[in-house]
Design a protein around this motif. Structure first.
Motif, PDB file in Angstrom:
ATOM      1  N   PRO A  10       0.786  -1.110   0.030  1.00 15.96           N
ATOM      2  CA  PRO A  10      -0.156   0.105   0.003  1.00 15.96           C
ATOM      3  C   PRO A  10       0.883   1.405  -0.064  1.00 15.96           C
ATOM      4  CG  PRO A  10      -0.492  -1.593   1.857  1.00 15.96           C
ATOM      5  CD  PRO A  10       0.622  -1.996   1.223  1.00 15.96           C
ATOM      6  N   LYS A  14       1.151   2.516  -7.224  1.00 15.15           N
ATOM      7  CA  LYS A  14       0.707   1.585  -8.192  1.00 15.15           C
ATOM      8  C   LYS A  14      -0.602   2.398  -8.954  1.00 15.15           C
ATOM      9  CE  LYS A  14      -0.862  -1.862  -5.492  1.00 15.15           C
ATOM     10  NZ  LYS A  14      -0.254  -1.182  -4.068  1.00 15.15           N
ATOM     11  N   THR A  32      -8.563  -3.383  -8.257  1.00 13.18           N
ATOM     12  CA  THR A  32      -9.578  -3.888  -7.315  1.00 13.18           C
ATOM     13  C   THR A  32     -10.082  -2.997  -6.306  1.00 13.18           C
ATOM     14  OG1 THR A  32      -7.831  -5.172  -6.245  1.00 13.18           O
ATOM     15  CG2 THR A  32      -9.168  -6.322  -7.809  1.00 13.18           C
ATOM     16  N   GLY A  33      -9.136  -2.164  -5.741  1.00 16.07           N
ATOM     17  CA  GLY A  33      -9.335  -1.240  -4.580  1.00 16.07           C
ATOM     18  C   GLY A  33     -10.368  -0.145  -5.097  1.00 16.07           C
ATOM     19  N   TYR A  53     -14.306  -5.022   5.565  1.00 12.14           N
ATOM     20  CA  TYR A  53     -13.222  -5.452   5.488  1.00 12.14           C
ATOM     21  C   TYR A  53     -12.251  -4.329   5.008  1.00 12.14           C
ATOM     22  CZ  TYR A  53     -15.417  -9.906   4.978  1.00 12.14           C
ATOM     23  OH  TYR A  53     -16.154 -11.054   5.201  1.00 12.14           O
ATOM     24  N   MET A  54     -12.533  -3.594   4.020  1.00  6.87           N
ATOM     25  CA  MET A  54     -11.603  -2.455   3.585  1.00  6.87           C
ATOM     26  C   MET A  54     -11.152  -1.283   4.797  1.00  6.87           C
ATOM     27  SD  MET A  54     -12.635  -1.765  -0.260  1.00  6.87           S
ATOM     28  CE  MET A  54     -11.898  -0.434  -0.608  1.00  6.87           C
ATOM     29  N   ASN A  58      -8.193  -4.984   6.187  1.00  8.95           N
ATOM     30  CA  ASN A  58      -8.215  -6.228   5.877  1.00  8.95           C
ATOM     31  C   ASN A  58      -8.366  -6.622   4.300  1.00  8.95           C
ATOM     32  OD1 ASN A  58      -7.379  -6.987   8.510  1.00  8.95           O
ATOM     33  ND2 ASN A  58      -9.637  -6.911   9.318  1.00  8.95           N
ATOM     34  N   VAL A  60     -10.412  -8.211   1.331  1.00  8.04           N
ATOM     35  CA  VAL A  60     -11.958  -8.915   0.934  1.00  8.04           C
ATOM     36  C   VAL A  60     -11.714 -10.250   0.713  1.00  8.04           C
ATOM     37  CG1 VAL A  60     -13.836  -8.466  -0.448  1.00  8.04           C
ATOM     38  CG2 VAL A  60     -12.478  -6.647   0.183  1.00  8.04           C
ATOM     39  N   VAL A  65     -13.453 -11.009  -4.537  1.00 11.29           N
ATOM     40  CA  VAL A  65     -12.368 -10.438  -5.554  1.00 11.29           C
ATOM     41  C   VAL A  65     -12.477 -11.023  -6.800  1.00 11.29           C
ATOM     42  CG1 VAL A  65     -10.377  -9.305  -5.671  1.00 11.29           C
ATOM     43  CG2 VAL A  65     -11.343  -9.923  -3.515  1.00 11.29           C
ATOM     44  N   PHE A  87      -4.296  -6.396  -7.436  1.00 10.30           N
ATOM     45  CA  PHE A  87      -4.741  -7.981  -7.580  1.00 10.30           C
ATOM     46  C   PHE A  87      -3.751  -8.676  -8.714  1.00 10.30           C
ATOM     47  CE2 PHE A  87      -6.791 -11.218 -10.144  1.00 10.30           C
ATOM     48  CZ  PHE A  87      -7.641 -11.859  -8.993  1.00 10.30           C
ATOM     49  N   ARG A  89      -3.673 -10.311  -4.772  1.00 13.50           N
ATOM     50  CA  ARG A  89      -3.226  -9.993  -3.309  1.00 13.50           C
ATOM     51  C   ARG A  89      -3.133 -11.188  -2.561  1.00 13.50           C
ATOM     52  NH1 ARG A  89      -4.860  -4.277  -3.134  1.00 13.50           N
ATOM     53  NH2 ARG A  89      -4.222  -3.326  -1.441  1.00 13.50           N
ATOM     54  N   GLN A  93      -5.502 -15.837  -5.271  1.00 16.99           N
ATOM     55  CA  GLN A  93      -6.067 -15.237  -6.406  1.00 16.99           C
ATOM     56  C   GLN A  93      -5.183 -15.450  -7.580  1.00 16.99           C
ATOM     57  OE1 GLN A  93      -6.462 -11.296  -4.854  1.00 16.99           O
ATOM     58  NE2 GLN A  93      -7.692 -11.526  -2.977  1.00 16.99           N
ATOM     59  N   ARG A 128      -1.299  11.082   1.733  1.00 17.99           N
ATOM     60  CA  ARG A 128      -2.559  10.913   0.745  1.00 17.99           C
ATOM     61  C   ARG A 128      -3.818  11.124   1.687  1.00 17.99           C
ATOM     62  NH1 ARG A 128      -2.829   5.194  -2.197  1.00 17.99           N
ATOM     63  NH2 ARG A 128      -3.334   4.525  -0.172  1.00 17.99           N
ATOM     64  N   ASP A 136      -9.292   3.960   5.202  1.00 22.04           N
ATOM     65  CA  ASP A 136      -8.255   3.144   5.734  1.00 22.04           C
ATOM     66  C   ASP A 136      -6.993   3.892   5.547  1.00 22.04           C
ATOM     67  OD1 ASP A 136      -8.156   3.405   3.008  1.00 22.04           O
ATOM     68  OD2 ASP A 136      -7.583   1.282   2.579  1.00 22.04           O
ATOM     69  N   ARG A 146      -2.639  -2.674   7.109  1.00 22.49           N
ATOM     70  CA  ARG A 146      -2.542  -3.024   5.724  1.00 22.49           C
ATOM     71  C   ARG A 146      -1.116  -3.448   5.399  1.00 22.49           C
ATOM     72  NH1 ARG A 146      -4.490   2.559   4.029  1.00 22.49           N
ATOM     73  NH2 ARG A 146      -3.695   1.983   1.948  1.00 22.49           N
TER      74      ARG A 146
HETATM   75  P1  ADP Z   1      -3.620   0.057  -1.161  1.00 22.44           P
HETATM   76  O1  ADP Z   1      -2.776  -0.353  -2.297  1.00 22.44           O
HETATM   77  O2  ADP Z   1      -3.441   1.432  -0.952  1.00 22.44           O
HETATM   78  O3  ADP Z   1      -3.845  -0.675  -0.111  1.00 22.44           O
HETATM   79  P2  ADP Z   1      -6.060  -0.111  -2.822  1.00 22.44           P
HETATM   80  O4  ADP Z   1      -7.002   0.645  -3.302  1.00 22.44           O
HETATM   81  O5  ADP Z   1      -5.567  -1.401  -3.729  1.00 22.44           O
HETATM   82  O6  ADP Z   1      -5.127   0.381  -1.948  1.00 22.44           O
HETATM   83  O7  ADP Z   1      -6.928  -1.498  -1.824  1.00 22.44           O
HETATM   84  C1  ADP Z   1      -7.689  -0.930  -0.671  1.00 22.44           C
HETATM   85  C2  ADP Z   1      -8.385  -2.152  -0.013  1.00 22.44           C
HETATM   86  O8  ADP Z   1      -9.090  -2.825  -0.868  1.00 22.44           O
HETATM   87  C3  ADP Z   1      -7.518  -3.273   0.538  1.00 22.44           C
HETATM   88  O9  ADP Z   1      -6.813  -2.796   1.625  1.00 22.44           O
HETATM   89  C4  ADP Z   1      -8.677  -4.321   0.765  1.00 22.44           C
HETATM   90  O10 ADP Z   1      -9.332  -4.379   1.873  1.00 22.44           O
HETATM   91  C5  ADP Z   1      -9.466  -4.118  -0.559  1.00 22.44           C
HETATM   92  N1  ADP Z   1      -8.901  -4.891  -1.701  1.00 22.44           N
HETATM   93  C6  ADP Z   1      -8.361  -4.774  -2.937  1.00 22.44           C
HETATM   94  N2  ADP Z   1      -7.901  -5.372  -3.750  1.00 22.44           N
HETATM   95  C7  ADP Z   1      -7.994  -6.571  -2.860  1.00 22.44           C
HETATM   96  C8  ADP Z   1      -7.929  -7.715  -3.346  1.00 22.44           C
HETATM   97  N3  ADP Z   1      -7.137  -8.328  -4.418  1.00 22.44           N
HETATM   98  N4  ADP Z   1      -8.174  -8.833  -2.560  1.00 22.44           N
HETATM   99  C9  ADP Z   1      -8.619  -8.523  -1.226  1.00 22.44           C
HETATM  100  N5  ADP Z   1      -8.944  -7.333  -0.950  1.00 22.44           N
HETATM  101  C10 ADP Z   1      -8.750  -6.452  -1.941  1.00 22.44           C
END
Ligand code: ADP
Length: 192
Positions: A10, A14, A32-33, A53-54, A58, A60, A65, A87, A89, A93, A128, A136, A146
């Motif tokens: 995080p 990216k 995916t986020g 979760y987010m 944590n 998801v 996903v 993704f 993660r 997956q 940020r 989060d 995270r």
């Molecule tokens: P960052 O890389 O800054 O943590 P993201 O936007 O990629 O931010 O992801 C934010 C949140 O979304 C993650 O902390 C998680 O809860 C969820 N998430 C995103 N992608 C996935 C994934 N591939 N599998 C599980 N949870 C995910």
């Protein structure tokens, strides 16, 4: 066809780099986020499920996903290629992604991993937080969680691609343009 996994903890950059890559290579961005945040904004069932979760930092659950990514791939089968951001993660997956791509006659061209020290990640996420509005991003406990989740569950995904000789590490500290040029030269060498 060019299918790239952009990898990193995080705050590694990216999202910033994906925006530049999709522009220069005409790829479809599957972040995916971002997709989850869109669902949350629209208060869909998927968004409600992902939110708990987010917000805590944590992951998801995998099946949620994976289903969402599969839908996106199916909607874009005529694309030049995809950039996967956030993704896979988990190793589970990564295996599911390989299966989905194989089903459609495609494969991952390579993983590009952005390497950034933990202190720098925390500084960036806190910066940020001032504008992202992301729950989060807002406190130390969530940020630390995270990073721990990344170290425990996500970092093994790099080995998955190393085993397939598809891994390249890039220094994620420096100017946005310099990092982009380093990524770009790797990606260009993967283009066939
Ligand atoms: P960052 O890389 O800054 O943590 P993201 O936007 O990629 O931010 O992801 C934010 C949140 O979304 C993650 O902390 C998680 O809860 C969820 N998430 C995103 N992608 C996935 C994934 N591939 N599998 C599980 N949870 C995910």
């Amino acid at each position: 066809m060019l299918n790239i996994v952009l990898f990193g903890p995080p705050g590694a950059g990216k999202g910033t780099q994906s925006a530049k890559i999709i522009e220069s290579h005409s790829l479809i961005h599957i972040a995916t986020g971002d997709l989850f945040r869109k669902h949350m904004g629209e208060n869909t069932e998927l968004g409600q499920l992902a939110k708990s979760y987010m917000d805590a930092g944590n992951l998801v659950p995998d099946e949620v996903v994976i289903g969402m990514v599969e839908d996106k791939i199916r909607e874009n089968l005529d694309a030049n290629g995809f950039i996967f951001d956030g993704f896979p993660r988990t190793v589970n997956q990564a295996e599911a992604l390989d299966q989905m791509l194989t089903k459609h006659g495609m494969s991952i061209s390579g993983m590009v991993a952005l390497v950034v020290p933990e202190d720098e990640l925390k500084t960036r996420i806190k910066e940020r937080a001032k504008t992202s509005g992301r729950v989060d991003d807002q406190d130390d406990e969530k940020i630390n969680n995270r990073i721990q989740v990344y170290n425990r569950e996500t970092s093994p995904v790099a080995d998955y691609y190393k085993d397939q000789q598809k891994f390249t590490a890039i220094d994620g500290v420096g100017s946005i343009d310099d990092i982009f040029h380093a990524i770009n030269s790797t990606i260009t060498s993967l283009e066939v």
